[in-house]
Design an enzyme around this catalytic site. Structure first.
Site, PDB file in Angstrom:
ATOM      1  N   ARG A 120       1.014  -0.850   0.261  1.00  0.00           N
ATOM      2  CA  ARG A 120      -0.265  -0.191  -0.141  1.00  0.00           C
ATOM      3  C   ARG A 120       1.576   1.434   0.076  1.00  0.00           C
ATOM      4  O   ARG A 120       0.442   2.103   0.547  1.00  0.00           O
ATOM      5  CB  ARG A 120      -1.225   0.316   1.171  1.00  0.00           C
ATOM      6  N   LYS A 142       2.196  10.894 -11.276  1.00  0.00           N
ATOM      7  CA  LYS A 142       1.497  10.079 -12.049  1.00  0.00           C
ATOM      8  C   LYS A 142       2.066   8.849 -12.521  1.00  0.00           C
ATOM      9  O   LYS A 142       3.499   8.988 -13.210  1.00  0.00           O
ATOM     10  CB  LYS A 142       1.109  10.647 -13.856  1.00  0.00           C
ATOM     11  N   GLU A 184       7.760  18.775 -25.373  1.00  0.00           N
ATOM     12  CA  GLU A 184       7.028  18.359 -24.297  1.00  0.00           C
ATOM     13  C   GLU A 184       8.109  19.665 -23.993  1.00  0.00           C
ATOM     14  O   GLU A 184       6.775  20.943 -23.146  1.00  0.00           O
ATOM     15  CB  GLU A 184       7.169  17.415 -23.187  1.00  0.00           C
ATOM     16  N   LYS A 219       5.461  22.781 -14.615  1.00  0.00           N
ATOM     17  CA  LYS A 219       4.678  21.616 -13.960  1.00  0.00           C
ATOM     18  C   LYS A 219       4.217  21.378 -12.784  1.00  0.00           C
ATOM     19  O   LYS A 219       3.633  21.156 -12.350  1.00  0.00           O
ATOM     20  CB  LYS A 219       5.496  20.663 -14.219  1.00  0.00           C
ATOM     21  N   GLU A 229      -5.578  16.372 -11.944  1.00  0.00           N
ATOM     22  CA  GLU A 229      -6.709  16.458 -12.845  1.00  0.00           C
ATOM     23  C   GLU A 229      -7.364  16.486 -13.310  1.00  0.00           C
ATOM     24  O   GLU A 229      -8.708  16.216 -14.063  1.00  0.00           O
ATOM     25  CB  GLU A 229      -5.648  15.690 -13.868  1.00  0.00           C
ATOM     26  N   ARG A 233      -4.880  21.389 -14.430  1.00  0.00           N
ATOM     27  CA  ARG A 233      -3.877  19.979 -14.811  1.00  0.00           C
ATOM     28  C   ARG A 233      -3.922  19.797 -16.470  1.00  0.00           C
ATOM     29  O   ARG A 233      -3.225  19.426 -16.684  1.00  0.00           O
ATOM     30  CB  ARG A 233      -3.823  18.857 -14.168  1.00  0.00           C
ATOM     31  N   ASN A 237      -1.939  18.913 -21.396  1.00  0.00           N
ATOM     32  CA  ASN A 237      -2.838  17.667 -22.105  1.00  0.00           C
ATOM     33  C   ASN A 237      -2.567  18.438 -24.063  1.00  0.00           C
ATOM     34  O   ASN A 237      -3.217  17.516 -24.523  1.00  0.00           O
ATOM     35  CB  ASN A 237      -3.619  16.603 -22.126  1.00  0.00           C
ATOM     36  N   HIS A 240      -1.866  16.688 -27.442  1.00  0.00           N
ATOM     37  CA  HIS A 240      -2.214  15.401 -26.915  1.00  0.00           C
ATOM     38  C   HIS A 240      -3.614  14.386 -27.661  1.00  0.00           C
ATOM     39  O   HIS A 240      -3.218  13.533 -27.775  1.00  0.00           O
ATOM     40  CB  HIS A 240      -2.158  14.928 -25.643  1.00  0.00           C
ATOM     41  N   HIS A 244      -1.756  11.815 -29.491  1.00  0.00           N
ATOM     42  CA  HIS A 244      -2.044  10.152 -28.847  1.00  0.00           C
ATOM     43  C   HIS A 244      -2.516   9.199 -30.470  1.00  0.00           C
ATOM     44  O   HIS A 244      -1.934   8.153 -31.076  1.00  0.00           O
ATOM     45  CB  HIS A 244      -2.970   9.941 -28.537  1.00  0.00           C
ATOM     46  N   HIS A 256       6.809   9.874 -29.050  1.00  0.00           N
ATOM     47  CA  HIS A 256       5.968  10.588 -28.379  1.00  0.00           C
ATOM     48  C   HIS A 256       6.031  12.334 -28.579  1.00  0.00           C
ATOM     49  O   HIS A 256       5.048  12.833 -28.933  1.00  0.00           O
ATOM     50  CB  HIS A 256       5.344  10.086 -27.158  1.00  0.00           C
TER      51      HIS A 256
HETATM   52  N1  LIG Z   1       3.823  10.324 -15.331  1.00  0.00           N
HETATM   53  C1  LIG Z   1       3.819  11.344 -16.661  1.00  0.00           C
HETATM   54  O1  LIG Z   1       3.365  12.226 -15.905  1.00  0.00           O
HETATM   55  C2  LIG Z   1       4.091  10.834 -18.095  1.00  0.00           C
HETATM   56  C3  LIG Z   1       4.311  12.643 -18.919  1.00  0.00           C
HETATM   57  C4  LIG Z   1       4.852  12.113 -19.685  1.00  0.00           C
HETATM   58  C5  LIG Z   1       5.128  10.240 -20.557  1.00  0.00           C
HETATM   59  N2  LIG Z   1       4.870   9.526 -19.126  1.00  0.00           N
HETATM   60  C6  LIG Z   1       5.662   8.369 -20.012  1.00  0.00           C
HETATM   61  O2  LIG Z   1       7.265   8.279 -20.274  1.00  0.00           O
HETATM   62  C7  LIG Z   1       7.285   7.283 -21.397  1.00  0.00           C
HETATM   63  C8  LIG Z   1       8.138   8.280 -22.290  1.00  0.00           C
HETATM   64  O3  LIG Z   1       9.374   8.289 -21.301  1.00  0.00           O
HETATM   65  P1  LIG Z   1      10.586   8.711 -22.169  1.00  0.00           P
HETATM   66  O4  LIG Z   1      10.831   8.789 -23.695  1.00  0.00           O
HETATM   67  O5  LIG Z   1      12.175   9.184 -21.133  1.00  0.00           O
HETATM   68  O6  LIG Z   1      11.039   7.206 -22.136  1.00  0.00           O
HETATM   69  P2  LIG Z   1      11.579   5.559 -22.406  1.00  0.00           P
HETATM   70  O7  LIG Z   1      11.343   5.176 -20.606  1.00  0.00           O
HETATM   71  O8  LIG Z   1      11.459   4.424 -23.234  1.00  0.00           O
HETATM   72  O9  LIG Z   1      13.269   6.381 -22.935  1.00  0.00           O
HETATM   73  C9  LIG Z   1      14.075   6.048 -23.671  1.00  0.00           C
HETATM   74  C10 LIG Z   1      14.706   5.555 -24.507  1.00  0.00           C
HETATM   75  O10 LIG Z   1      15.643   6.467 -24.063  1.00  0.00           O
HETATM   76  C11 LIG Z   1      16.458   4.898 -23.648  1.00  0.00           C
HETATM   77  N3  LIG Z   1      17.551   5.644 -22.340  1.00  0.00           N
HETATM   78  C12 LIG Z   1      17.075   6.812 -20.601  1.00  0.00           C
HETATM   79  N4  LIG Z   1      17.559   7.734 -20.526  1.00  0.00           N
HETATM   80  C13 LIG Z   1      18.986   7.689 -21.277  1.00  0.00           C
HETATM   81  C14 LIG Z   1      20.206   7.440 -21.456  1.00  0.00           C
HETATM   82  N5  LIG Z   1      20.872   8.498 -20.042  1.00  0.00           N
HETATM   83  N6  LIG Z   1      21.574   7.311 -21.355  1.00  0.00           N
HETATM   84  C15 LIG Z   1      20.977   6.585 -22.764  1.00  0.00           C
HETATM   85  N7  LIG Z   1      19.853   5.623 -23.016  1.00  0.00           N
HETATM   86  C16 LIG Z   1      18.914   6.533 -21.988  1.00  0.00           C
HETATM   87  C17 LIG Z   1      15.470   4.145 -22.656  1.00  0.00           C
HETATM   88  O11 LIG Z   1      16.191   3.029 -21.894  1.00  0.00           O
HETATM   89  C18 LIG Z   1      15.148   3.422 -24.197  1.00  0.00           C
HETATM   90  O12 LIG Z   1      15.150   3.163 -24.795  1.00  0.00           O
HETATM   91  C19 LIG Z   1       5.346   7.304 -21.978  1.00  0.00           C
HETATM   92  O13 LIG Z   1       5.764   5.343 -21.497  1.00  0.00           O
HETATM   93  C20 LIG Z   1       4.476   8.333 -20.993  1.00  0.00           C
HETATM   94  O14 LIG Z   1       3.556   7.242 -21.207  1.00  0.00           O
HETATM   95  C21 LIG Z   1       5.045  10.205 -18.511  1.00  0.00           C
END
Ligand SMILES: NC(=O)c1ccc[n+]([C@@H]2O[C@H](COP(=O)([O-])OP(=O)(O)OC[C@H]3O[C@@H](n4cnc5c(N)ncnc54)[C@H](O)[C@@H]3O)[C@@H](O)[C@H]2O)c1
Length: 358
Positions: A120, A142, A184, A219, A229, A233, A237, A240, A244, A256
């Site tokens: 939990r 999130k 972003e 943010k 949200e 918040r 989006n 988006h 999406h 993305h």
């Molecule tokens: N929680 C939230 O508020 C929120 C907001 C926006 C996006 N997201 C989520 O975030 C995800 C996308 O995040 P992302 O773009 O970081 O993707 P990711 O975590 O898949 O990273 C992208 C790629 O970069 C690599 N990588 C990351 N850091 C590295 C580094 N320092 N050196 C070498 N390689 C590295 C990873 O291994 C991966 O292959 C999606 O799942 C999306 O839904 C969440």
């Protein structure tokens, strides 16, 4: 080094700096104390930064474990999530212990969701290593995973205990991932205007610390005003809904970031055609994405995009909240009936691709 505090349901610091990782344990110590730590990471990031962190934690007297999964969005699933929960249980992690999410947004969302639900809720520290994670996903609480039916369908709001961002880790990030994260950053610049917007016209890397700080500030302000949200918040989006839809239509061939860029540019053109903003504002939005190597249009038809967006949101309501751009630094929420989608999207498409599928 920059430090900000987020005051939401939990209050926590966001520390941003160049080369913080070797000193990570001193930042982590007040949170982890003498407890156990599980580092959650992916198979690209862990070999680069995880092993060293684990050794430092062990040298500090902490029991240190690591859970590493294949990199990429496809891992953000229920199977990996359950394996992670079992790993935490088998490692006898207790309520006093801490999960450290070391990686991009996928790692952060997965580790955050596991930490939120294991026993939990145990502490989680976000250590973002991608630009997207630093400016967006690591802050705000999130967490979640994807289901077969769609992205981020299972999750909770759960604030971390600390966000520690060493942006020197971006040195090893694939340039395409950095560019994706810029979408972003530009989105935040359009929402907030001001200094961040100005910085977007200059070189990014020399100003990275300030740029990350400004993004986190934006943010933070939105999350503090509306953590779950219910209203404000939703502004985050921007771009988006269409984004999406094109991401899904491309079967994720579009990243993305690229999809958000396309979604925001279409939105800007729609707003100009509707008289919500001037054509000059729409042109400026498009210029910002172009400047940073992101796409600004799509060859999918208005019908394809509208149908996909409707499917995505079907479980909710007939009205979808869109983010309208009135000016750079002034965006508003507007409820749009689904029936109006196709027409509106057609306003955002360039003349020569209306009705064409790619
Ligand atoms: N929680 C939230 O508020 C929120 C907001 C926006 C996006 N997201 C989520 O975030 C995800 C996308 O995040 P992302 O773009 O970081 O993707 P990711 O975590 O898949 O990273 C992208 C790629 O970069 C690599 N990588 C990351 N850091 C590295 C580094 N320092 N050196 C070498 N390689 C590295 C990873 O291994 C991966 O292959 C999606 O799942 C999306 O839904 C969440």
């Amino acid at each position: 080094m920059e430090k900000l505090t987020v005051r939401a349901s939990g209050s926590y610091d966001v520390v941003i700096g160049d080369g913080l990782l070797p000193d990570a344990v001193s930042y982590l110590s007040p949170i982890i104390r003498n407890g156990a730590v599980t580092i959650v990471s992916d198979d690209k990031v862990y070999p680069l930064y995880g092993d060293a962190l684990k050794r430092r934690l062990a040298a500090n007297g902490n029991k240190a474990y690591s859970f590493v999964f294949p990199n990429g969005e496809r891992s953000k699933n229920a199977d990996v999530y359950i394996r992670l929960l079992n790993f935490l249980a088998e490692s006898a992690m207790s309520r006093a212990d801490t999960v450290v999410a070391l990686g991009g947004g996928v790692v952060g969302d997965m580790a955050g969701f596991a930490a939120a639900t294991y026993m939990r809720g145990i502490k989680v520290v976000q250590m973002p290593t991608s630009l997207l994670a630093a400016v967006d996903s690591s802050v705000g609480g999130k967490t979640g995973i994807d289901l077969k039916a769609g992205k981020n369908l299972a999750g909770v709001f759960y604030q971390p205990s600390l966000v520690l961002c060493d942006y020197r880790t971006f040195d090893t990030l694939d340039p395409a991932e950095f560019t994706g994260g810029m979408a972003e950053v530009i989105k935040h610049g359009i929402l907030a205007g001001g200094e961040l917007r100005e910085l977007l016209y200059g070189p990014i890397k020399p100003n990275l610390e300030k740029i990350i700080r400004l993004n986190v500030q934006i943010k933070r302000d939105v999350v503090e005003a509306d953590e779950r949200e219910a209203g404000a918040r939703k502004l985050l989006n921007l771009g988006h809904t269409i984004g999406h839809a094109v991401e899904t239509l491309s079967s994720y061939a579009l990243s993305h970031g690229q999809s958000v860029a396309i979604g925001t540019c279409l939105t800007a053109r729609i707003c100009a055609k509707q008289g919500v903003c001037s054509q000059a504002v729409a042109d400026e939005v498009i210029k910002l994405f172009t400047l940073h190597g992101l796409p600004t249009e799509t060859m999918y038809s208005a019908k394809e995009i509208a149908d996909t967006a409707r499917l995505d949101k079907k479980r909710k309501t007939e009205l979808i909240t869109w983010v309208w751009i009135e000016d750079l630094g002034r965006c508003v929420l507007k409820d749009i009936p689904m029936d109006d989608y196709e027409h509106l999207i057609s306003l955002g498409l360039q003349q020569d691709n209306k009705g064409k599928a790619s």
